[in-house]
Scaffold this motif. Structure first.
Motif, PDB file in Angstrom:
ATOM      1  N   TYR A  97      29.054   6.450  44.978  1.00 59.85           N
ATOM      2  CA  TYR A  97      29.422   6.926  46.483  1.00 59.85           C
ATOM      3  C   TYR A  97      28.347   6.591  47.704  1.00 59.85           C
ATOM      4  O   TYR A  97      28.790   6.158  48.726  1.00 59.85           O
ATOM      5  CB  TYR A  97      29.564   8.646  46.432  1.00 59.85           C
ATOM      6  N   ALA A 100      28.730   3.083  48.220  1.00 59.14           N
ATOM      7  CA  ALA A 100      29.996   2.830  49.048  1.00 59.14           C
ATOM      8  C   ALA A 100      29.832   3.175  50.531  1.00 59.14           C
ATOM      9  O   ALA A 100      30.453   2.334  51.411  1.00 59.14           O
ATOM     10  CB  ALA A 100      31.209   3.549  48.485  1.00 59.14           C
TER      11      ALA A 100
ATOM     12  N   LEU B 143      36.106   1.216  50.987  1.00 57.70           N
ATOM     13  CA  LEU B 143      34.753   1.883  50.638  1.00 57.70           C
ATOM     14  C   LEU B 143      34.592   3.371  50.976  1.00 57.70           C
ATOM     15  O   LEU B 143      34.487   4.040  50.297  1.00 57.70           O
ATOM     16  CB  LEU B 143      33.739   0.967  50.742  1.00 57.70           C
ATOM     17  N   MET B 144      35.275   3.418  52.363  1.00 56.04           N
ATOM     18  CA  MET B 144      34.942   4.837  52.785  1.00 56.04           C
ATOM     19  C   MET B 144      36.151   5.820  52.085  1.00 56.04           C
ATOM     20  O   MET B 144      35.801   7.012  52.319  1.00 56.04           O
ATOM     21  CB  MET B 144      35.074   4.673  54.487  1.00 56.04           C
ATOM     22  N   PRO B 146      37.518   6.751  49.385  1.00 50.92           N
ATOM     23  CA  PRO B 146      37.138   7.836  48.342  1.00 50.92           C
ATOM     24  C   PRO B 146      36.141   8.936  48.690  1.00 50.92           C
ATOM     25  O   PRO B 146      36.384  10.081  48.625  1.00 50.92           O
ATOM     26  CB  PRO B 146      36.518   7.127  47.082  1.00 50.92           C
ATOM     27  N   PRO B 147      35.095   8.647  49.149  1.00 49.65           N
ATOM     28  CA  PRO B 147      34.028   9.661  49.716  1.00 49.65           C
ATOM     29  C   PRO B 147      34.850  10.259  50.775  1.00 49.65           C
ATOM     30  O   PRO B 147      34.443  11.781  50.659  1.00 49.65           O
ATOM     31  CB  PRO B 147      32.972   8.649  50.295  1.00 49.65           C
TER      32      PRO B 147
END
Lengths: 102, 441
Positions: A97, A100, B143-144, B146-147
């Motif tokens: 996380y 990312a 990339l952003m 899922p968070p």
């Protein structure tokens, strides 16, 4: 005239140093004291949680042996493995996380 | 907004039929996807969503009933409404709706873009090309996602849910655990009313919390500073050894050392036994570390010093070693004594650097659950009518109210109030300190 002045300054410094070191020693003892007590207690031979003496009377390694072999009360080896699994996975997920996001 | 005003008829149509604009302008899959999302949302709303939203208004009304089952000779409980679930679903539906609005805005934008590109004769990205761009120039979106989704589900949703709880009567009082109702600001009123038991407890706990936070923070800071200065003196020998002695207690996990302390300070614990053996107190006497209110408060603060000073020591040692040596040399040449040097050079410099650290520790101490809960558990309880002991902080009281007493609504109110107090205090001090005003961080 000059010699006594230097001498008294030196004496003052010596006194200061002694005071500081004594204070540090006392505080250090206070800070280390509970930790030492726990370590000593972990080797204590007598049973029960509250005893009437501060230092253990008999010393033994049984407590440690029991922790890893006697799984009837606490299954310590299992807990150990569980901790490891949780640590590894939370580490992996957190790394993913943060990577990312950044 | 541009899309609605200037867009063509197909763009305008995609306000109602999502994805229509994309569909017309060569983005068939994208358009269909948008349409599918809209269809899914409408189906969800028709099947569940509208019901959830309607229920959110009054949070269910059917109570659980006992029915005598003649055939089996037992009482059968009928399923009543569960207000917690209704509240949760309602909040979730609201969030989904907000998400939908955001997607709807996205459709309009994308439809307008596709229209402009198509009419201008430029190349319109196909679905495959869009997907590919996610790996290149739009990588940050991939990339952003899922968070962001996790934050929405695991942080924002529970937060709103909890805040909502503060405005209901969800508690064991009058048996409102299954069914509860909106009560507006009643809980806040009850808590601020100093005449009721709850209110008087709240004010006394708040007072002790602030006193505790003040003493815990500054005793640690001052004590740590004195220690750091003593160890850092030029004439002190064996600096490494002293630091090792003090930092040793950091090596033990905090809750373990707290439980050790608790055991040691019990009426028959190690400390009392030691004092008895030394003959300083009577053979049956014991010092009331956790049974007398004043003793308990002082004990908690002193033990906090034991726990916290090593960290402060490390922090301040670093700061001390960073003070430019020229300042001290200049002071020496000018004939300043040790006290002057400390108050004119060392202290201002340290305060300048460590104010953010102080603010953080202060807020941390207001919320210091570990120390109080593990050490004294809020004891001693002197007033049996109140729900808090003499050393309970707001957080530990909150814990007792929600977990032991199941006063969920009051717990939520206290949580909100703690947050508000902390946020205001922290912001004010942060904005007013010197290094911020001088344009630093």
């Amino acid at each position: 005239m000059a010699a006594p002045k230097i001498q008294s300054a030196r004496r003052k410094r010596l006194i200061n140093n002694t005071i500081v070191h004594v204070i540090l020693a006392v505080l250090a003892v206070i800070w280390v004291f509970p930790i030492v007590w726990v370590i000593l207690t972990s080797f204590r031979g007598e049973k029960g949680s509250y005893v009437s003496t501060f230092l253990p009377q008999t010393y033994t390694l049984d407590n440690y042996v029991k922790l890893f072999t006697d799984t009837s009360i606490l299954n310590f080896p299992k807990m150990f493995v569980n901790t490891l699994i949780i640590a590894v996975f939370s580490c992996l997920i957190a790394t993913f996380y943060t990577l990312a996001v950044s | 907004m541009n899309a609605i005003r200037k867009g063509g008829i197909e763009t305008k149509l995609s306000m109602i039929l999502m994805g229509f604009g994309n569909f017309v302008h060569k983005q068939k899959i994208k358009g269909l996807l948008y349409l599918a999302v809209e269809a899914a949302y409408i189906v969800f709303m028709l099947v569940n969503g509208i019901g959830f939203l309607r229920m959110l208004g009054f949070l269910g009304s059917v109570p659980q009933k006992e029915v005598w089952d003649e055939a089996n000779q037992v009482y059968v409980y009928t399923q009543g409404d569960q207000s917690v679930l209704i509240l949760l679903y309602g909040v979730a539906t609201l969030l989904v709706t907000l998400l939908m609005v955001w997607i709807w805005r996205g459709t309009l934008k994308s439809a307008y873009k596709a229209e402009c590109l198509d009419k201008g004769g430029y190349h319109v990205n196909s679905f495959a090309e869009d997907m590919k761009s996610l790996l290149h120039e739009n990588l940050y979106r991939l990339l952003m996602t899922p968070p962001m989704i996790s934050i929405l589900i695991f942080t924002i949703l529970p937060l709103i849910f909890m805040i909502c709880m503060a405005f209901t009567n969800y508690s064991r009082i009058d048996n409102h655990l299954m069914l509860f109702d909106w009560v507006g600001l009643e809980n806040f009123k009850a808590l601020f009313d100093a005449d009721s038991i709850l209110g008087s407890t709240f004010w006394s706990v708040l007072g002790w919390t602030l006193v505790w936070a003040f003493f815990a923070t500054f005793s640690n800071y001052i004590f740590g500073m004195i220690l750091a200065l003593m160890i850092n003196r030029r004439d002190t020998r064996a600096k490494g050894f002293w630091r090792f002695c003090f930092v040793l207690s950091c090596a033990v996990p905090m809750f373990v050392s707290l439980l050790i302390m608790r055991t040691m300070l019990q009426p028959n614990g190690a400390v009392n036994v030691l004092l008895r053996n030394l003959g300083w107190i009577g053979a049956d006497a014991s010092l009331p570390f956790f049974t007398d209110p004043t003793w308990a408060r002082v004990t908690v603060i002193v033990i906090n010093i034991w726990v916290g000073v090593p960290y402060t020591l490390l922090q301040l040692t670093g700061v001390l070693q960073n003070i430019p040596a020229e300042l001290y040399e200049a002071a020496k040449v000018d004939g300043a004594n040790a006290v002057q040097v400390f108050f004119k050079i060392t202290l201002p410099y340290m305060l300048y650097v460590t104010t953010p650290y102080l603010i953080v520790t202060f807020t941390g101490n207001v919320n210091n659950f570990n120390i109080i809960y593990l050490l004294s558990g809020g004891d001693p309880v002197t007033d049996l009518a109140s729900t808090a002991g003499k050393t309970d902080l707001l957080v530990t009281w909150l814990y007792k109210l929600t977990i032991d007493k199941q006063y969920y609504n009051i717990g939520a109110v206290i949580g909100i109030l703690t947050f508000v107090i902390l946020a205001i205090g922290a912001l004010l001090t942060y904005r007013n300190r010197k290094s911020y005003k001088e344009g630093g961080i």
